[in-house]
Structures are given as C-alpha cells and as structure tokens.
Design an enzyme around this catalytic site. Structure first.
Site, PDB file in Angstrom:
ATOM      1  CE1 TYR A 148      -3.831   0.863  13.754  1.00 49.90           C
ATOM      2  CE2 TYR A 148      -3.886   3.247  13.578  1.00 49.90           C
ATOM      3  CZ  TYR A 148      -3.856   2.005  12.982  1.00 49.90           C
ATOM      4  OH  TYR A 148      -3.855   1.914  11.608  1.00 49.90           O
ATOM      5  CE  LYS A 152      -0.607   0.116  11.969  1.00 52.40           C
ATOM      6  NZ  LYS A 152      -0.332  -0.733  10.795  1.00 52.40           N
TER       7      LYS A 152
END
Ligand SMILES: NC(=O)c1ccc[n+]([C@@H]2O[C@H](COP(=O)([O-])OP(=O)(O)OC[C@H]3O[C@@H](n4cnc5c(N)ncnc54)[C@H](OP(=O)(O)O)[C@@H]3O)[C@@H](O)[C@H]2O)c1
Length: 334
Positions: A148, A152
């Site tokens: 994640y 990102k």
C-alpha cells in the site's frame, strides 16, 4: 466547473461528490459495473462506466473536464492485493494522467494516504516532510502495508512527473477519516463494531483523525488553492485509540474499553496470521503483523499545512463520530 471523480462510490468520494454538487459543479463519476450505487443514489451526477485500464474510455470521460478528483484506491491484504494495488494506484493513475493530459484537463488531484507521511510522538507529530526511519521495520519488507505504501508513494511521484508537461497535479494524504457514507466500512469499522457490542480492549497506539466532511472540503480546497506538486496531510486531532474509543462509547452509549491489548497478544495474533496464511492466505490476510503493530504504536501526524495554506476546517472528532453512528444506524448497519 465540469469535474470527474474516481472513487465516488466509496466513503471519501461520496463526501467529495456532495461538496462539489453543493457548490454547483457539474459532476461526472467514473464507476465500474460492479460498483455499489448507494453513495450516489438520487444525486445529480453523470455516471460513466469505464475501467481505469481503458485509455479510450478515459479520454471520452474527460471531454470538457477541467479538474479530476482521483480517489479510486484499495487496501487488500490478501495475496492478490499486491497486483491489485499496483494496478489501481500506479497503472490506473498513469492511464488517467495520460488521458487527462491529452484531454487538456487543467488540474488533477491524487488522493494518496497518510501511509506515505512519516509520524512522530504526540508532542512532535510528523508532517509532509518527516522521513521514515526504517520502512522495513514500520510496514514490513513485503506485505500489505508495504505494498500500500509503495504503490501510493509511486503514484505521488508519478503525478508530479506530469507537471512540467502541463497537467497541474496536487496530492492529499488523508489520515484516519471518520464520518458518514463509510459503506464498506473502512475507517469506520471500529465505530460500527462498538455500535453493536462492548469491546473490552483497546490498542495501545494512536492516530490523527479527521472529519469526513473536512476531508472532502480539503480535496476541493487543494484543487482550488493547492500548489502543484505539493502534498497536504489531511488530519486534525491526534488521539490515542483509548481516547477515540472513549468518544465512541460516549456517543453510542456503549461501555468504554477497559484493558490495553497486551503487546504479546498482538504479536501472537500476527504470528498466527503468518502461519495461518500459509494454509489459507485469504482467510488470515487481516491478521498481518505490521497492521497489528501499526495499531500498537503512537503514529501522530499534523495537518497544520492544509489548515494553514488551504483553510481546511477542523470539526471536533466527537461530531464526526456522531455523524458516522447516525449514518450507520440510518442505513441499517446496526
Ligand atoms: N478512509 C480513510 O480513512 C482513508 C485514509 C487514507 C487514504 N484513503 C484513500 O482514500 C481513497 C478513498 O478511500 P475510501 O476510504 O473512500 O475507500 P472505499 O470506500 O473503499 O472507496 C474506494 C473507492 O475506490 C474505488 N475503486 C477501488 N478499486 C477500483 C478499481 N480497480 N477501479 C476503479 N475504482 C476502484 C471503489 O470503487 P467500487 O465502489 O467500484 O469498489 C470506491 O469508489 C482511497 O484512495 C484510499 O486509499 C482513505
């Protein structure tokens, strides 16, 4: 102004769409066939069914659009999560930026996450410039939180690369958002659980919380006033989980938690998750050691930049919890 929103069928997107409509913008939402429509029901928005991996459809969707609010995102701790997060956060963002550039869109906002922003103790919270001391230690060298974070962060770098080419990109990094329209639910899961039953233990850590309406306002303000290439952490009040759960207990009439979650129990659960996921990776995906560890650590951040430079409002957390609880009750979750 004509705008396109991705992620409008989700929690933060639903709040962003309402703020855009309230000020009179013409809103189109990129949706999937499978997207739940609850968050957009009855609203004056145009639904465009298209995939983030379909450049031609994206180009058509962006015709006449002045600004894009790109909120589509996913946190999937299962083994397929790595490829999914790469596809949505990186490949999807690239396809959207390419199409926006070709369509002459002026501004694109990327909704990233506070996961890319360093943190600190309560008296010295992290901000957009705070580095991470050791990413492997914080998110693991390989696992859902790391995927994640990495995807990102890659998306943030990617959108900045479009600025010299003529697409003004701005980044917001929401922290722990609480409020109405959390349909999955994502960050409202603890609020919902405590609406239903007594939770005796609390994690030892803490986070930076923000009201979902303030978060939505932050998205619009970042597009209106944000500097291209700049990151804005969206967060307001720093609280220990214990304090957060005390607030939820007050609002719901539930008993507050009484015991800190023993560190050994969290570590044991993480160990069980690691062993269990070898047998059934999907079933035990939620028991990730680094996700559990993140709740045990004080991870405080400051949203001062967004408050100072953009004028993001600061609703008290108790009001946000009230809004979340009311929404869950009104929509049959409790
Ligand atoms: N909630 C928080 O506290 C928080 C904190 C930090 C950052 N964020 C970020 O904020 C954004 C919105 O999150 P949320 O909390 O509103 O989550 P959410 O309720 O799960 O909404 C996610 C949205 O992204 C869309 N999406 C997911 N995968 C997609 C795909 N492959 N193609 C197109 N759209 C896709 C979903 O569409 P469907 O409805 O079709 O599934 C949904 O509209 C995300 O980028 C997330 O990383 C959230």
């Amino acid at each position: 102004m004509k705008v396109l929103v991705t992620g409008g069928t989700g929690f933060i997107g639903a709040n962003v769409v309402r703020h855009l409509l309230a000020r009179g913008d013409e809103v189109a939402c990129l949706v999937r066939d499978s997207s739940p429509r609850l968050c957009l029901e009855g609203l004056d928005v145009t639904l465009v069914t298209a995939s983030l991996s379909d450049p031609e459809a994206l180009k058509r969707a962006l015709d006449g659009v002045e600004a894009v609010y790109h909120l589509a995102g996913v946190f999937d701790p299962s083994p397929r999560g790595r490829a999914l997060m790469q596809a949505v956060h990186v490949d999807g963002t690239r396809a959207l930026c390419d199409a926006a550039l070709a369509a002459g869109v002026r501004r694109l906002l990327l909704c990233s996450s506070s996961v890319t922003v360093g943190f600190g103790p309560r008296h010295d919270p992290g901000d957009e410039e705070t580095p991470f001391r050791d990413l492997d230690e914080i998110y693991g060298s390989d696992g859902p939180l790391r995927w994640y974070h990495d995807t990102k962060r890659a998306a943030e770098a990617l959108v900045c690369g479009y600025i010299p080419r003529g697409l003004e990109t701005v980044i917001v990094c929401p922290d722990y958002i609480i409020g109405a329209w959390d349909i999955k639910p994502t960050s409202g899961a603890l609020v919902l659980t405590m609406c239903k039953r007594f939770v005796p233990v609390y994690p030892r850590g803490g986070k930076c919380f923000q009201d979902a309406d303030d978060c939505a306002a932050g998205h619009l303000l970042a597009v209106d006033r944000g500097a291209p290439g700049r990151r804005y952490l969206l967060g307001n009040e720093n609280h220990a989980y214990r304090e957060f759960m005390d607030i939820i207990a007050r609002v719901t009439g539930q008993r507050p938690p009484v015991l800190p979650l023993p560190r050994a129990a969290a570590e044991l659960a993480g160990f069980a998750g690691a062993v269990g996921s070898r047998v059934d990776p999907h079933r035990f995906a939620g028991l990730d050691r680094y996700v559990l560890r993140s709740m045990a650590q004080a991870r405080y951040r400051s949203g001062a930049r967004a408050i100072r430079e953009l004028g993001v409002p600061q609703t008290p957390l108790e009001v946000s919890v009230e809004k979340a609880v009311r929404w869950f009750r009104d929509h049959g979750y409790v």
